[in-house]
Design an enzyme around this catalytic site. Structure first.
Site, PDB file in Angstrom:
ATOM      1  N   HIS A 307     -14.320  19.304  -1.072  1.00  0.00           N
ATOM      2  CA  HIS A 307     -14.065  20.637  -1.491  1.00  0.00           C
ATOM      3  C   HIS A 307     -13.551  21.603  -3.162  1.00  0.00           C
ATOM      4  CE1 HIS A 307     -10.323  23.062  -1.689  1.00  0.00           C
ATOM      5  NE2 HIS A 307      -9.834  23.468  -0.344  1.00  0.00           N
ATOM      6  N   ASP A 364     -11.133  20.539   6.854  1.00  0.00           N
ATOM      7  CA  ASP A 364     -12.170  21.717   8.107  1.00  0.00           C
ATOM      8  C   ASP A 364     -12.713  19.989   8.903  1.00  0.00           C
ATOM      9  OD1 ASP A 364     -13.450  23.630   5.790  1.00  0.00           O
ATOM     10  OD2 ASP A 364     -11.522  24.022   7.309  1.00  0.00           O
TER      11      ASP A 364
HETATM   12  C1  MLT Z   1      -8.523  27.203   1.514  1.00  0.00           C
HETATM   13  O1  MLT Z   1      -7.354  26.077   2.425  1.00  0.00           O
HETATM   14  O2  MLT Z   1      -8.053  27.816   2.229  1.00  0.00           O
HETATM   15  C2  MLT Z   1      -9.614  25.831   1.543  1.00  0.00           C
HETATM   16  O3  MLT Z   1      -9.127  25.033   1.960  1.00  0.00           O
HETATM   17  C3  MLT Z   1     -10.371  27.014   0.796  1.00  0.00           C
HETATM   18  C4  MLT Z   1     -10.076  27.210  -0.617  1.00  0.00           C
HETATM   19  O4  MLT Z   1      -8.319  26.328  -0.805  1.00  0.00           O
HETATM   20  O5  MLT Z   1     -10.921  27.776  -1.395  1.00  0.00           O
END
Ligand code: MLT
Length: 428
Positions: A307, A364
């Site tokens: 992430h 995800d």
């Molecule tokens: C989100 O929840 O939007 C995703 O994890 C992506 C992010 O936070 O950059």
């Protein structure tokens, strides 16, 4: 903490103020940098750049902390409901029972969409990706409610747009599925709560009654809560940037939906399931694909791992993994893809290659397993992400408007041709 930052340019010293947030995050305020020095900063992808101050969501990537308006995501996922969390994000506090009842009732009253929306649906090919339909129809709400475009809306008018959007996205999202399947559309029911109504609109058939399973309703609430906001991610930053031009809430959210559709963002949950299905189709040998992922000459990469912000683990993934185990056990589903997912996760958590690259399961990775268990097809996964993220988009758009933030207009460093004269086509 430093009182100020000093930048020395061309032998001259420039002090800039340092600011600190309530969770002790620190920033150098460079609002006057270009006026004072003629320089701008460059930070492709904004990895080191704060675009705004916000009181909505706090996350700590190192510690794996995620809180909505100060409340830990773990407590909200276990004890709250999606509509209550939506109220919390949008209005900044947990509602009283009367406030929650009114908010829920208002949303229920507005789940019906104009019959002309159905006519627009009829124009889409049944093979259209549900996200293409969702973003189009959410933007079309500005056509049905033209007053929503006004830049100087009253609080009451903004609240009405919030209710309409929260309500109608669930109907439109369910209809994108029905359109994709070539099934008759189901109209919303006013006797069901938000998640039950969505499931009813998704899975009810004229020929057979759809039994609403409270275990699935509970899992859906949890999934939507976990996706409800995530500070300045790509789609939320898109909503804020479009909204900063005084664009309507509907138009701003439609832009956010398109950003979320990107496979590097919300589309990743669909990519994860397709990866698991490809591994299963190839015989299910996860060690083979672990080796491929580690081979720099092989283009295969593990989807759903790592992430941009979380450096050790995504707190949402922990909760979703537990929910996936619970839902599949409760429903008696033995999904071979879950076994493949668990083998990949085990490898990622024990193999030095993934550990040193911080490649661990993110939000995800497991969400698709639950959506599949609920009966939601892969192409609808990102629609589910949008359904969950909507309260966050609304809250962030509303905060930007209330704070009267200026139109977003980043600078650049030009690297193209210097001045040259036009030449006729016969001289090129
Ligand atoms: C989100 O929840 O939007 C995703 O994890 C992506 C992010 O936070 O950059």
């Amino acid at each position: 903490m430093a009182e100020s930052a000093e930048i020395i340019l061309d032998g001259k010293s420039y002090p800039f103020p340092v600011i600190e947030g309530t969770e002790h995050e620190k920033a150098i305020d460079i609002a006057k940098l270009r006026d004072l020095t003629g320089y701008v900063t460059l930070d492709s992808g904004y990895k080191n750049t704060g675009a705004t101050k916000s009181a909505i969501t706090f996350l700590d990537g190192e510690e794996g902390i995620l809180r909505y308006r100060g409340y830990p995501i773990e407590q909200l996922a276990e004890q709250s409901s999606f509509i209550e969390v939506a109220y919390l994000l949008i209005y900044g506090k947990l509602p009283t029972q009367a406030e929650l009842d009114d908010f829920s009732h208002q949303i229920t009253k507005h789940t019906l969409v104009h019959e002309d929306v159905r006519k627009i649906f009829d124009g889409f090919p049944s093979a259209a990706h549900p996200m293409a339909i969702l973003s189009s129809l959410i933007c079309s709400l500005t056509a049905f409610y033209p007053e929503s475009v006004a830049p100087d809306l009253s609080k009451e008018e903004i609240d009405l747009n919030v209710i309409r959007l929260m309500a109608k996205i669930s109907t439109i999202a369910a209809w994108t599925y029905k359109n994709n399947m070539g099934h008759p559309l189901n109209y919303p029911r006013n006797d069901l709560d938000y998640c039950s109504n969505f499931l009813y609109m998704m899975f009810s058939f004229p020929t057979e009654k759809y039994e609403i399973d409270p275990r699935i309703v509970s899992a859906l609430n949890k999934l939507l809560i976990l996706h409800a906001d995530h500070e300045q991610n790509c789609s939320t930053s898109t909503v804020r940037l479009v909204g900063s031009a005084n664009a309507s809430l509907y138009g701003s959210v439609s832009a956010g939906i398109n950003a979320l559709w990107g496979p590097l963002h919300g589309g990743a949950n669909q990519e994860v399931l397709e990866m698991l299905q490809a591994i299963q189709k190839d015989g299910g040998d996860t060690s083979k694909f672990i080796a491929k992922a580690k081979d720099k000459n092989d283009s295969f990469r593990l989807m759903g791992f790592g992430h941009r912000v979380y450096k050790n683990f995504d707190p949402r993934a922990k909760i979703i993994k537990k929910a996936a185990d619970e839902v599949l056990a409760a429903l008696g589903i033995d999904d071979p893809l879950l076994k493949i997912a668990q083998e990949l996760e085990q490898a990622a958590l024990t193999d030095e290659y993934f550990i040193e690259r911080k490649l661990y399961p993110n939000v995800d990775f497991y969400s698709g397993i639950i959506y599949r268990a609920i009966g939601i097809p892969t192409e609808m996964f990102t629609v589910m992400f949008a359904l969950g993220r909507l309260p966050g988009w609304i809250a962030q758009w509303k905060e930007m408007r209330e704070n009267k933030e200026p139109i977003g207009r980043p600078r650049q460093i030009y690297t193209g041709e210097t001045e040259r004269n036009y030449v006729g086509i016969d001289q090129r």
